[in-house]
Design an enzyme around this catalytic site. Sequence first.
Site, mmCIF file in Angstrom:
data_model
loop_
_atom_site.group_PDB
_atom_site.id
_atom_site.type_symbol
_atom_site.label_atom_id
_atom_site.label_comp_id
_atom_site.label_asym_id
_atom_site.label_seq_id
_atom_site.Cartn_x
_atom_site.Cartn_y
_atom_site.Cartn_z
ATOM 1 N N GLY A 1 0.798 -1.187 0.178
ATOM 2 C CA GLY A 1 -0.035 -0.151 0.097
ATOM 3 C C GLY A 1 0.690 1.172 -0.010
ATOM 4 N NE ARG A 2 3.440 2.569 5.350
ATOM 5 C CZ ARG A 2 3.955 3.091 6.512
ATOM 6 N NH1 ARG A 2 4.097 4.690 6.563
ATOM 7 N NH2 ARG A 2 4.058 2.630 7.532
ATOM 8 N N GLY B 1 -0.167 6.449 0.888
ATOM 9 C CA GLY B 1 0.988 5.833 0.230
ATOM 10 C C GLY B 1 2.268 6.596 0.724
ATOM 11 C CG ASP C 1 0.197 -8.348 6.415
ATOM 12 O OD1 ASP C 1 -0.609 -8.689 7.598
ATOM 13 O OD2 ASP C 1 0.409 -7.126 6.454
ATOM 14 C CG ASN C 2 3.869 -7.067 8.823
ATOM 15 O OD1 ASN C 2 3.553 -6.394 7.773
ATOM 16 N ND2 ASN C 2 3.015 -6.562 9.821
#
Length: 528
Positions: free
Chosen positions: A103-104, A136, A280-281
Amino acid sequence: MHPLIFDNRFIRELPGDPVKDNYTRQVSDSLWSAVQPTPVRQPEMLAYSQEVAHMLGLSEADMQDPAMIQTLGGNGALQGMFTYATRYGGHQFGHWAGQLGDGRAIYLGELIHNQQRFELQLKGAGETPYSRSADGRAVLRSSLREFLCSEAMHHLGIPTTRALSLVTTGEPVVRDMFYDGNPQFEPGAIVCRVAPSFTRFGHFELLASRDELPLLKRFIGFTLDRDFADWWPKTGLLLDIDHPGQALIEAWFAEICTRTAIMIAHWMRIGFVHGVMNTDNMSILGLTIDYGPYGWIDNFDPGWTPNTTDAQGRRYCYGRQPDIARWNLERLAEALATILPDSHGLAQGLSQFDQVYIRELSTALASKFGLDNWQANDGELINAVFELMQRAEVDQTLFFTHLKQLDISQPQLSTLQAAFYTEQGYQQFGQDVQAWLDRYSQRVQQSALTPAQRLQRMSENNPVYVLRNYMAQEAIDLAAQGDNTRLLALLEVLRHPYTEQAGMEEFAKKRPDWARQKAGCSMLSCSS
């Protein structure tokens, strides 16, 4: 500036999003979306890692080249680069969050140097199709923390992503640091992250959840061939990239479990708390990835979390990190099981996580305490002192740096006095700690190690310097005023964390009282 060599296999061999416009959307049957960084007003190099630059084949002159600074600030790309964001999902705080994605963060491509592959990624370079409601961008405080911690962790010997550069953008960014409805303008910045691969558990989870099983198989085969090229041939199993076999997938999962266990044992060894261990990490390479509300244990407390969002549930507190890592691996196993006849082989991988973690942690603890090996009664001895440290409010890092100075023939409580946060704790629990020191000294005297060997083992496993949150915040406050001296001093001292450095005593001190509850110095939000 000499040309860089890029070989962008990810976008060349895997399907991309056919939509070229950059707007937030659900993407299907794709692993990436082409996207350009959003240009910034005035990119300026605040700091860079000489080691990472050298690793990538970049000289000091290259890092000061205006074209490189513009690129690292998101203003254009060098020849051979291709900019994109990847699609993944994840379990966040124990709940499935659906599509997430970069997302960023925007990739610059895959750089090849000395026959090694490195993905370069700009964090904070603008919106992508996966930005959801965010802009972002990234602020200076979060970017500086990620830059410093990536390099600090590497020099501590922890598997981690790296950081090449920290560039300020000359543009303000609006952030609600405490999520309390009071957003403020903060300086913007971009960090260039570097890793052999940024692939996460969530990449595979999303494909499985969307029933995109042919693409899941293909991505597993691609990942094995690109990111595990030095590993899978050793299994003796053949790899069909489009249809990897069950035995190879099971062996691969066990390898991921092994690498994850080693990483978590390292975290526990040095007192590091990630703060947001969502799936997701989690890196499939077993690298520490995504430095947000992290922290180091100051006064020992297994229930401590640096994440304000996690303050009530403490899901990601220090003591739960091994359990959460296993839980995350179970979610990855569920995703992989969607393309396998059964999941029995994956269960063996989870058992391997348990075995490797216990082995690695036992070895690490024996080394931290200067013991020759792990004996049956050592667990009780070590648990006893950790309990005392928590009750007496003792600094974890300083406890171990002073423990190695203990006179084993005549152990004195005063050797550890500097590690206590309060005089009350020292007085109230001093007798109990002294009794423990007597037991510990007897155990050390039974060891086969010489005093010199014991000291060396303890020195190699107990850092003198760690990136305490208050230190990072001091560097942030100065950098926001255009002063990067504290940042550069920290970057330098953290390059040799196990060695006492003359003139750097201030970086080896415990957390001062003023930082106990100060914003950024104790707990932090996910925006940090």
